[in-house]
Design a protein around this motif. Structure first.
Motif, mmCIF file in Angstrom:
data_model
loop_
_atom_site.group_PDB
_atom_site.id
_atom_site.type_symbol
_atom_site.label_atom_id
_atom_site.label_comp_id
_atom_site.label_asym_id
_atom_site.label_seq_id
_atom_site.Cartn_x
_atom_site.Cartn_y
_atom_site.Cartn_z
ATOM 1 N N ILE A 56 45.745 51.052 40.335
ATOM 2 C CA ILE A 56 44.846 51.962 39.625
ATOM 3 C C ILE A 56 44.531 51.259 38.320
ATOM 4 N N THR A 57 43.251 50.951 38.118
ATOM 5 C CA THR A 57 42.876 50.054 37.025
ATOM 6 C C THR A 57 43.278 50.607 35.665
ATOM 7 N N HIS A 58 43.086 51.876 35.474
ATOM 8 C CA HIS A 58 43.422 52.512 34.199
ATOM 9 C C HIS A 58 43.557 54.008 34.463
ATOM 10 N N PRO A 59 44.511 54.684 33.796
ATOM 11 C CA PRO A 59 44.693 56.112 34.085
ATOM 12 C C PRO A 59 43.430 56.953 33.897
ATOM 13 N N SER A 60 42.541 56.521 33.015
ATOM 14 C CA SER A 60 41.350 57.350 32.795
ATOM 15 C C SER A 60 40.156 56.890 33.619
ATOM 16 N N GLU A 61 40.360 55.906 34.490
ATOM 17 C CA GLU A 61 39.286 55.524 35.409
ATOM 18 C C GLU A 61 39.681 55.998 36.797
ATOM 19 N N SER A 62 38.769 56.685 37.475
ATOM 20 C CA SER A 62 39.135 57.196 38.799
ATOM 21 C C SER A 62 38.694 56.221 39.882
ATOM 22 N N LYS A 63 39.296 55.054 39.858
ATOM 23 C CA LYS A 63 39.018 54.096 40.932
ATOM 24 C C LYS A 63 40.245 53.241 41.175
ATOM 25 N N ILE A 64 40.300 52.639 42.369
ATOM 26 C CA ILE A 64 41.407 51.729 42.665
ATOM 27 C C ILE A 64 40.850 50.379 43.091
ATOM 28 N N ASN A 65 41.587 49.338 42.736
ATOM 29 C CA ASN A 65 41.300 47.994 43.253
ATOM 30 C C ASN A 65 42.202 47.771 44.449
ATOM 31 N N PHE A 66 41.573 47.583 45.587
ATOM 32 C CA PHE A 66 42.327 47.478 46.839
ATOM 33 C C PHE A 66 42.172 46.055 47.384
#
Lengths: 114, 351
Positions: A56-66
């Motif tokens: 999870i790139t950052h707690p306040s960004e809702s995206k994941i690097n997979f």
């Protein structure tokens, strides 16, 4: 790159310069550990995959690097697609089993009252 | 229960509770990790080993066992139950009059947390992006509720009474005072499933004579990850099945002490040749307190573990949907996630 030109891309593909199709980072928007970890498990079960992980790139960004890295030059899209399909089939089986057992339980509860 | 297990098999299938820590926590059964094991994903094998046992089910809570699945997927179901199964909750509060001592914003917050009995599957998500439809409430995405109440003196109260319940009328505002105001064709569509708060006895505010509330509320469909008021569960959790193995026979006073180390009903004492011998009867009841490991003479008599793929789920609903429906909805949410990414991959041709 996929999802380009759209307002809100759901899935993006990021590749390092000169890297082959087997080493890809997928950016999944609006996802977290829920899909990330279960999908990672399914993809790691695939013997053609050398590495699979997510952050999870950052707690306040809702995206994941997979990230997926495959063996033998197989495009990383393949294990991703298979993993999603497998996970979907697993859910389908869990759903069918769960509903069947709940119905059995409800019938078992009704009978003694009669 | 005390069947010998090879070390590799134990690492793969058990979490070991030791005196100073927990061992073998992570899933390791991936292809290539263990020579001689085929850990490649096999749907047939999964279907053969997977099982669900319902232990308890009523209108508000349920307990069931889910066996033969990895923690990653079981945890996904738990997380979805908490944060991604949609429900209807009060989102907008229009306060036309509030002369009570509860401030508008506090009152609005309290109203938002009241569970509303309405099937969220029959509603759509409200589009937040469209400016034109910003304030428009439509019958497919909004429920309108009204709270209109005024406190007054009770003319029939006795003169010397000091009890507010007798002195005043409507001085306690409860959730039962909230009334549903159907929009469009809602009165016909939801005629048999009257929309109202789940509980009638939630205290919203206290009034005194002359004070009044005049409020219109709009409920919309939302997710628990946006705000906890949308969460459909009071709690949803799982634990792994405890496994207690006695490595040697424990007798007499030691057996009594062993019994007391565990939750009631876990260990039973049996009579054998006039002596009391400890026996594990129901390890499921144990809380895994590890108390036994504090007794130096007992800690080597037992092995404490948990079965890695045996999940004991507990789901407690807020009353909006029955718990079994919540679990099926959660599974469908995960399926929808997979489906949306699959269709995304098919529509956008990824080079």
């Amino acid at each position: 790159m996929a999802g380009e030109g759209e307002k809100k891309p759901v899935l993006e593909m990021v590749q390092a310069d000169g890297a082959d199709d087997g080493c890809v980072t997928f950016v999944m928007h609006n996802e977290d550990h829920t899909l990330g970890n279960s999908l990672r498990y399914m993809i790691m079960k695939n013997p053609e995959v050398e590495f699979c992980g997510y952050t999870i790139t950052h707690p306040s960004e809702s995206k994941i690097n997979f990230r997926i890295q495959t063996r033998g030059g197989i495009p990383a899209v393949e294990p991703l697609r298979n993993g999603l399909n497998d996970l979907h089939d697993v859910c389908q089986h869990v759903l069918n089993t769960f509903q069947a057992r709940v119905n059995e339980f409800k019938e078992g509860q009704e009978q003694p009252m009669e | 229960m005390a069947a010998p297990m090879s070390n590799v098999e134990e690492i793969r299938s058990r979490v070991i509770l030791g005196e100073f820590g927990v061992k073998n926590v992570h899933t390791t059964d991936f292809p290539g990790n263990y020579p001689g094991f085929d850990d490649t994903w096999d749907m047939k094998r999964f279907q053969k080993n997977f099982r669900v046992d319902v232990v308890h089910l009523d209108e508000n809570s349920m307990e069931f066992d889910m066996v033969g699945i990895d923690a990653a997927i079981a945890n996904a179901f738990r997380r979805i139950l908490l944060a991604e199964v949609p429900t209807m909750a009060i989102e907008k509060v229009f306060i036309y009059n509030n002369t009570s001592i509860v401030q508008d914003e506090v009152l609005a917050h309290r109203l938002g947390l009241i569970p509303i009995k309405a099937d969220p599957r029959l509603f759509e998500f409200k589009n937040t992006g469209e400016e034109s439809a910003e304030e428009e409430a439509s019958e497919i995405d909004t429920i309108q509720l009204q709270l209109k109440i005024k406190c007054s003196r009770n003319p029939r109260a006795s003169k010397d009474s000091s009890d507010p319940r007798e002195l005043y009328l409507n001085h306690m505002v409860y959730s039962k005072d909230i009334e549903w105001v159907p929009i469009g064709n809602q009165a016909d569509v939801f005629a048999d499933s009257c929309i109202r708060p789940v509980h009638d006895d939630i205290l919203i505010a206290q009034l005194r004579p002359g004070q009044e509330l005049d409020i219109i509320m709009h409920c919309v469909k939302g997710l628990g990850k946006d705000h906890a008021k949308f969460s459909p569960v009071a709690t949803a959790s799982y634990r792994l099945l405890p496994e207690i193995t006695l490595l040697e026979t424990v007798e007499g006073e030691k057996a009594e002490r062993l019994k007391r180390c565990f939750s009631r009903g876990v260990i039973d004492l049996e009579d054998a040749h006039g002596k009391k011998v400890a026996k594990v009867v129901n390890s499921r009841l144990d809380t895994c307190s590890r108390e036994v490991l504090r007794h130096s003479d007992l800690k080597n008599c037992v092995k404490l573990g948990r079965v890695r793929d045996h999940f004991i789920f507990t789901v407690e609903s807020t009353g909006i949907l029955p718990p079994d429906v919540l679990v099926t909805e959660a599974i469908k949410v995960l399926m929808a996630k997979c489906q949306s990414f699959l269709s995304e991959m098919n529509s956008v041709d990824m080079e």
